[in-house]
Design an enzyme around this catalytic site. Sequence first.
Site, PDB file in Angstrom:
ATOM      1  N   ASP A  49      -9.621   5.738  -3.313  1.00  0.00           N
ATOM      2  CA  ASP A  49      -8.473   6.244  -4.079  1.00  0.00           C
ATOM      3  C   ASP A  49      -8.997   6.769  -5.421  1.00  0.00           C
ATOM      4  O   ASP A  49     -10.214   6.889  -5.613  1.00  0.00           O
ATOM      5  CB  ASP A  49      -7.416   5.141  -4.260  1.00  0.00           C
ATOM      6  CG  ASP A  49      -7.898   4.030  -5.198  1.00  0.00           C
ATOM      7  OD1 ASP A  49      -9.102   3.998  -5.539  1.00  0.00           O
ATOM      8  OD2 ASP A  49      -7.055   3.210  -5.613  1.00  0.00           O
ATOM      9  N   TYR A  94      -6.436   6.723   3.507  1.00  0.00           N
ATOM     10  CA  TYR A  94      -6.450   5.665   2.481  1.00  0.00           C
ATOM     11  C   TYR A  94      -5.716   4.411   2.974  1.00  0.00           C
ATOM     12  O   TYR A  94      -6.280   3.308   2.972  1.00  0.00           O
ATOM     13  CB  TYR A  94      -5.830   6.176   1.164  1.00  0.00           C
ATOM     14  CG  TYR A  94      -5.502   5.038   0.231  1.00  0.00           C
ATOM     15  CD1 TYR A  94      -6.496   4.445  -0.526  1.00  0.00           C
ATOM     16  CD2 TYR A  94      -4.208   4.513   0.162  1.00  0.00           C
ATOM     17  CE1 TYR A  94      -6.220   3.358  -1.335  1.00  0.00           C
ATOM     18  CE2 TYR A  94      -3.917   3.420  -0.635  1.00  0.00           C
ATOM     19  CZ  TYR A  94      -4.927   2.853  -1.382  1.00  0.00           C
ATOM     20  OH  TYR A  94      -4.655   1.765  -2.170  1.00  0.00           O
ATOM     21  N   GLU A 104       0.835  -1.213   0.000  1.00  0.00           N
ATOM     22  CA  GLU A 104       0.000   0.000   0.000  1.00  0.00           C
ATOM     23  C   GLU A 104       0.869   1.264   0.000  1.00  0.00           C
ATOM     24  O   GLU A 104       0.536   2.249  -0.637  1.00  0.00           O
ATOM     25  CB  GLU A 104      -0.958   0.010   1.196  1.00  0.00           C
ATOM     26  CG  GLU A 104      -2.081  -1.014   1.104  1.00  0.00           C
ATOM     27  CD  GLU A 104      -2.962  -0.862  -0.139  1.00  0.00           C
ATOM     28  OE1 GLU A 104      -2.982   0.213  -0.745  1.00  0.00           O
ATOM     29  OE2 GLU A 104      -3.631  -1.855  -0.503  1.00  0.00           O
TER      30      GLU A 104
END
Length: 350
Positions: A147, A129, A48
């Site tokens: 996103d 996020y 990520e």
Amino acid sequence: MNLPKQSKLSDPESRVAFGEKLLAWYDEERRELPWRKDPSLYKTVVSEFMLQQTRVTTVLPYLERWLQQFPDFSALAAADEETVLKAWEGLGYYSRARNLRKLAKEIVALEEIPTDAKSWEGFPGIGPYVAAAVTSISFGKPVAVVDGNVVRVLSRLLSIDDQFRDGASAQRQLRPIAQDLINEDRPGDYNQALMELGATTCHRQTPLCTVCPVLQFCRSGSRGDAERFPRIAKRKIDRVTVERLWVVQDGCLLLRRTPSESKRLAGLMELPRPEEAPSLPKPRKNKLLTIKKRSIGNQAIEERIYEATLPQEINLDDCPDLFLMPVQDLDTVTLSAPHRKWVKDLLASQ
Ligand code: SF4
């Protein structure tokens, strides 16, 4: 922003059916990506971090090398910053690498790793996020990820006509809608499915609506005007010119280490700019070697690289950020990706 009342998805039963359709498609069609095989918290966190502002195809070889070099949080926490930055070289946005290392240090010092998104937002480099992605994927928490892909899919599903100021503001405004739609049984898979749909089917241009698993729920897909969405204001581009020096002396290239207080590039080496030390020579027009162009955020940057010679009186001991680096040792230092390429090209042309 809330779910528009006229949307099919404002009905709870349709929302459940939407989630089920999306998950069934994901189970069949998802790409086999390394962080989905034998998933672990560490792999999810690293992927990520890398995937922010970077494409999947770029990330893949980096992730493979990274997992070999730093197989877990402890190995990453024990590595020094220079080694970590070197492993990140070429991925850009180097604060991500520094924050990932800081995060690893914090994680290994904890007796218990928190599982909720709010606590994760308190770790270095973690915004809403990554917190949502990590806690939904690794701990099954029903927190929606938003996103750029999710913004595109949601704006089209609901034909959202409002114009967003920029991508970040679109993500912020659409978060409550994404949260209303989340599948609470499989939130991690649901989040990944929505992002996957954006990446592989709901393309920015020419979305594949006819084969889309959620076409029946999608307003703009059904109307045939998906490409109108999302409506994000065009960014104003700032044009910037930067001058740099190319000094090769006794088989060494002059480089400058970006100071630690620099937000973006701390610790990385670059070709120096004349204004960075008073004793550096001024560029001379007739010594222009090359012009390179690149973009960072909303800046269109023209980099002019001038051949130059160091003045006799300069003492590099007085300039702690400047180094004459033997050309054969350049691979041992961390250069940003554009500088690595410029240096390679210029050395090859000489
Ligand atoms: Fe995107 Fe088309 Fe699917 Fe709607 S139907 S989500 S616009 S690909």
